[in-house]
Design a protein around this motif. Structure first.
Motif, PDB file in Angstrom:
ATOM      1  N   GLN A  88       4.656  -0.696  -3.371  1.00 32.85           N
ATOM      2  CA  GLN A  88       4.018  -0.762  -4.736  1.00 32.85           C
ATOM      3  C   GLN A  88       4.931  -0.704  -5.768  1.00 32.85           C
ATOM      4  O   GLN A  88       4.694  -1.626  -6.829  1.00 32.85           O
ATOM      5  N   GLN A  89       5.837  -0.189  -6.009  1.00 31.12           N
ATOM      6  CA  GLN A  89       6.946   0.229  -6.954  1.00 31.12           C
ATOM      7  C   GLN A  89       7.535  -1.024  -7.079  1.00 31.12           C
ATOM      8  O   GLN A  89       8.112  -1.765  -8.094  1.00 31.12           O
TER       9      GLN A  89
ATOM     10  N   ARG B 172       0.845  -1.225  -0.091  1.00 29.20           N
ATOM     11  CA  ARG B 172      -0.164   0.120   0.008  1.00 29.20           C
ATOM     12  C   ARG B 172       1.000   1.303   0.041  1.00 29.20           C
ATOM     13  O   ARG B 172       0.300   2.147  -0.636  1.00 29.20           O
ATOM     14  N   ALA B 173       2.013   1.153   0.476  1.00 31.55           N
ATOM     15  CA  ALA B 173       3.061   2.287   0.419  1.00 31.55           C
ATOM     16  C   ALA B 173       3.540   2.441  -0.974  1.00 31.55           C
ATOM     17  O   ALA B 173       3.645   1.476  -1.619  1.00 31.55           O
ATOM     18  N   PRO B 174       3.611   3.723  -1.276  1.00 28.68           N
ATOM     19  CA  PRO B 174       4.115   3.843  -2.730  1.00 28.68           C
ATOM     20  C   PRO B 174       5.407   3.232  -3.066  1.00 28.68           C
ATOM     21  O   PRO B 174       5.609   2.737  -4.277  1.00 28.68           O
ATOM     22  N   LEU B 175       6.378   3.156  -2.234  1.00 32.10           N
ATOM     23  CA  LEU B 175       7.568   2.414  -2.406  1.00 32.10           C
ATOM     24  C   LEU B 175       7.340   0.819  -2.814  1.00 32.10           C
ATOM     25  O   LEU B 175       7.893   0.349  -3.436  1.00 32.10           O
TER      26      LEU B 175
ATOM     27  N   VAL C 105      13.964   2.235  -8.160  1.00 37.56           N
ATOM     28  CA  VAL C 105      12.689   2.765  -7.554  1.00 37.56           C
ATOM     29  C   VAL C 105      12.903   4.021  -7.063  1.00 37.56           C
ATOM     30  O   VAL C 105      13.948   4.439  -6.702  1.00 37.56           O
ATOM     31  N   SER C 106      11.696   4.901  -6.795  1.00 36.31           N
ATOM     32  CA  SER C 106      11.907   6.219  -6.354  1.00 36.31           C
ATOM     33  C   SER C 106      11.140   6.407  -4.956  1.00 36.31           C
ATOM     34  O   SER C 106       9.938   5.670  -4.971  1.00 36.31           O
ATOM     35  N   ALA C 107      11.820   7.141  -4.035  1.00 35.06           N
ATOM     36  CA  ALA C 107      10.884   7.214  -2.888  1.00 35.06           C
ATOM     37  C   ALA C 107      11.135   8.837  -2.665  1.00 35.06           C
ATOM     38  O   ALA C 107      12.054   9.600  -2.526  1.00 35.06           O
ATOM     39  N   GLY C 108      10.064   9.628  -2.976  1.00 38.66           N
ATOM     40  CA  GLY C 108      10.215  11.075  -2.954  1.00 38.66           C
ATOM     41  C   GLY C 108      11.014  11.425  -4.217  1.00 38.66           C
ATOM     42  O   GLY C 108      10.775  10.798  -5.144  1.00 38.66           O
TER      43      GLY C 108
ATOM     44  N   ARG D 113      16.237   8.176  -5.638  1.00 43.62           N
ATOM     45  CA  ARG D 113      16.191   6.883  -6.467  1.00 43.62           C
ATOM     46  C   ARG D 113      17.087   5.881  -5.698  1.00 43.62           C
ATOM     47  O   ARG D 113      18.142   6.256  -5.174  1.00 43.62           O
TER      48      ARG D 113
END
Length: 156
Positions: free
Chosen positions: A132-133, A127-130, A143-146, A149
């Motif tokens: 999910q990526q 469910r977290a963007p990271l 992957v990117s977090a904010g 990268r």
């Protein structure tokens, strides 16, 4: 790193959280029904506030129980390159500046931190963007977090 042992650590942490939440709910319930919580006038809300707290604690207990059940039912499989990163994967990331982090992708319990062999292991969920990526990716992918990268160094 043994993922079954990590799963047991997660469950042990959740069981401790559950025991603490149960004690807190019992205390809140006792406060809500205590003679001293009885309203002395129409502006006295101590009893009402204590009952809201007890209800919130009960919801928290149910959330922890659901999280615990999800972790207990999770089958920790070996990493399969054809499927890529899936639930139960242990993933090591590295930023451009050399910082590293180790993540355990799980069904719930995001933010929980476990001691690892060399690094701390943080739980994340899809469910977290990271999280999910990460699903379906493999070693060498980014992957990117904010604005940052991260390269996937290793997945287990």
């Amino acid at each position: 790193m043994n993922k079954q042992q990590l799963q047991q650590q997660v469950c042990a942490c959740l069981e401790a959280d559950l025991a603490l939440a149960i004690r807190a709910a019992q205390a809140a319930h006792q406060a809500a029904t205590d003679e001293e919580s009885k309203a002395e006038n129409k502006y006295d809300t101590r009893g009402l506030e204590a009952s809201y707290l007890a209800a919130g604690q009960s919801r928290r207990i149910e959330e922890i129980r659901q999280t615990l059940a999800a972790w207990r039912n999770l089958q920790m499989r070996e990493f399969d390159e054809t499927l890529g990163i899936q639930l139960g994967a242990l993933v090591w990331l590295q930023a451009a500046d050399g910082r590293r982090q180790c993540l355990l992708l799980g069904p719930d319990g995001a933010g929980l931190k476990l001691p690892g062999d060399a690094d701390e292991i943080m739980l994340i969920t899809p469910r977290a963007p990271l999280g999910q990526q990460l699903l379906g990716l493999g070693v060498g992918d980014e992957v990117s977090a904010g604005k940052e990268r991260w390269e996937i160094l290793r997945a287990h």
